[in-house]
Design a protein around this motif. Structure first.
Motif, PDB file in Angstrom:
ATOM      1  N   UNK A 139      41.816  38.164  43.528  1.00 20.28           N
ATOM      2  CA  UNK A 139      42.250  37.750  42.203  1.00 20.28           C
ATOM      3  C   UNK A 139      42.690  36.291  42.231  1.00 20.28           C
ATOM      4  N   UNK A 140      41.781  35.404  41.875  1.00 22.08           N
ATOM      5  CA  UNK A 140      42.135  33.980  41.809  1.00 22.08           C
ATOM      6  C   UNK A 140      43.148  33.750  40.693  1.00 22.08           C
ATOM      7  N   UNK A 141      43.070  34.537  39.640  1.00 19.58           N
ATOM      8  CA  UNK A 141      44.043  34.436  38.542  1.00 19.58           C
ATOM      9  C   UNK A 141      45.438  34.805  39.046  1.00 19.58           C
ATOM     10  N   UNK A 142      45.515  35.872  39.831  1.00 18.85           N
ATOM     11  CA  UNK A 142      46.806  36.274  40.384  1.00 18.85           C
ATOM     12  C   UNK A 142      47.361  35.239  41.345  1.00 18.85           C
ATOM     13  N   UNK A 143      46.490  34.632  42.142  1.00 19.22           N
ATOM     14  CA  UNK A 143      46.926  33.573  43.053  1.00 19.22           C
ATOM     15  C   UNK A 143      47.505  32.400  42.263  1.00 19.22           C
ATOM     16  N   UNK A 144      46.836  32.037  41.171  1.00 17.68           N
ATOM     17  CA  UNK A 144      47.303  30.934  40.314  1.00 17.68           C
ATOM     18  C   UNK A 144      48.675  31.254  39.732  1.00 17.68           C
ATOM     19  N   UNK A 145      48.876  32.499  39.312  1.00 15.46           N
ATOM     20  CA  UNK A 145      50.166  32.898  38.767  1.00 15.46           C
ATOM     21  C   UNK A 145      51.272  32.706  39.799  1.00 15.46           C
ATOM     22  N   UNK A 146      51.014  33.106  41.042  1.00 17.72           N
ATOM     23  CA  UNK A 146      52.035  32.974  42.076  1.00 17.72           C
ATOM     24  C   UNK A 146      52.396  31.514  42.325  1.00 17.72           C
ATOM     25  N   UNK A 147      51.395  30.659  42.354  1.00 18.43           N
ATOM     26  CA  UNK A 147      51.665  29.233  42.568  1.00 18.43           C
ATOM     27  C   UNK A 147      52.498  28.664  41.415  1.00 18.43           C
ATOM     28  N   UNK A 148      52.131  29.016  40.191  1.00 13.70           N
ATOM     29  CA  UNK A 148      52.833  28.471  39.033  1.00 13.70           C
ATOM     30  C   UNK A 148      54.251  29.031  38.916  1.00 13.70           C
ATOM     31  N   UNK A 149      54.428  30.294  39.266  1.00 15.36           N
ATOM     32  CA  UNK A 149      55.762  30.880  39.186  1.00 15.36           C
ATOM     33  C   UNK A 149      56.668  30.315  40.271  1.00 15.36           C
ATOM     34  N   UNK A 150      56.103  29.971  41.417  1.00 16.38           N
ATOM     35  CA  UNK A 150      56.897  29.337  42.466  1.00 16.38           C
ATOM     36  C   UNK A 150      57.374  27.959  42.018  1.00 16.38           C
TER      37      UNK A 150
END
Length: 241
Positions: free
Chosen positions: A162-173
């Motif tokens: 899930x590239x979308x999920x990976x992006x979410x983690x980066x942005x939430x960090x």
């Protein structure tokens, strides 16, 4: 915490899965013998929860504008004991909104307003599922992830890359520490007591999640019991890493 909180289903109809195809479609034979084509709201691989011949439950809409009257809501699995699993990926956010408004999760503390689908992120194109706001306190960003894949009693997310999920983690960090960032994993089955990232499916996601937790990301793996009548909160699963 509201102990008597639950989310009720509309009347559901029982049947067996004949086939799933084109991601959005499922042919189902109802207990009455009628064969219907239902909308499948889960576009992912449905790892471990899509079994031809297995027992399923569907809802029916009377909206004349819908192409398909039926929606696939539940499927029965037998990994541990017979267990209903939620298959409608549009439902967890509705359930969590109701739960947040009921102040169901003490881990989130006190908050005022609950806002949905709020833009955030470096490019302003991402949307957080829920933003919890209170005067004088840090905002709380809550992202919800539907979780159905399991190995024995261990719930796993994701079940595919899930590239979308990976992006979410980066942005939430990146929101830390000026705001609180919370990943809420909606464990959509009652037979799992532990949670871990699905490293076999997406090792990068698992690495990012662990790094984010070290940086201050909060993880709430929320267990829910699913029945054809309602969804009931069971508490948090144990983190298994």
């Amino acid at each position: 915490m509201t102990l008597n909180w639950s989310y009720s289903f509309p009347p559901l109809y029982s049947g067996k899965l004949l086939k799933r195809y084109k991601r959005f479609l499922a042919d189902i034979e109802l207990d009455s013998g009628e064969v219907i084509t239902a909308h499948c709201p889960n576009t992912g691989p449905m790892t471990g929860v899509c079994h031809v011949g297995g027992r399923v439950m569907v809802s029916r809409s009377d909206n004349p504008k819908r192409k398909l009257a039926y929606t696939w809501e539940l499927t029965e699995v037998h990994d541990n004991e017979p267990t209903w699993v939620g298959t409608n990926t549009a439902l967890p956010n509705r359930v969590i909104k109701s739960a947040l408004e009921a102040r169901l999760f003490p881990e989130l503390g006190d908050y005022g307003k609950v806002r949905s689908e709020v833009k955030y992120g470096t490019d302003g194109k991402s949307r957080i599922d829920f933003l919890l706001e209170s005067e004088g306190d840090r905002s709380i960003y809550v992202e919800v992830k539907n979780t159905t894949w399991a190995k024995q009693t261990l719930a796993l997310f994701p079940d595919t890359v899930t590239t979308r999920g990976q992006k979410h983690l980066r942005e939430m960090t990146q929101l830390l520490p000026s705001a609180r960032s919370v990943m809420l994993y909606f464990i959509n089955r009652g037979d799992c007591t532990e949670f871990a990232p699905g490293d076999d499916a997406d090792p990068e996601y698992g690495q990012l999640l662990r790094q984010a937790q070290t940086a201050g990301l909060e993880i709430l793996p929320c267990r829910f019991e699913i029945t054809p009548e309602k969804i009931q909160y069971l508490g948090l699963a144990k983190l298994a890493w």
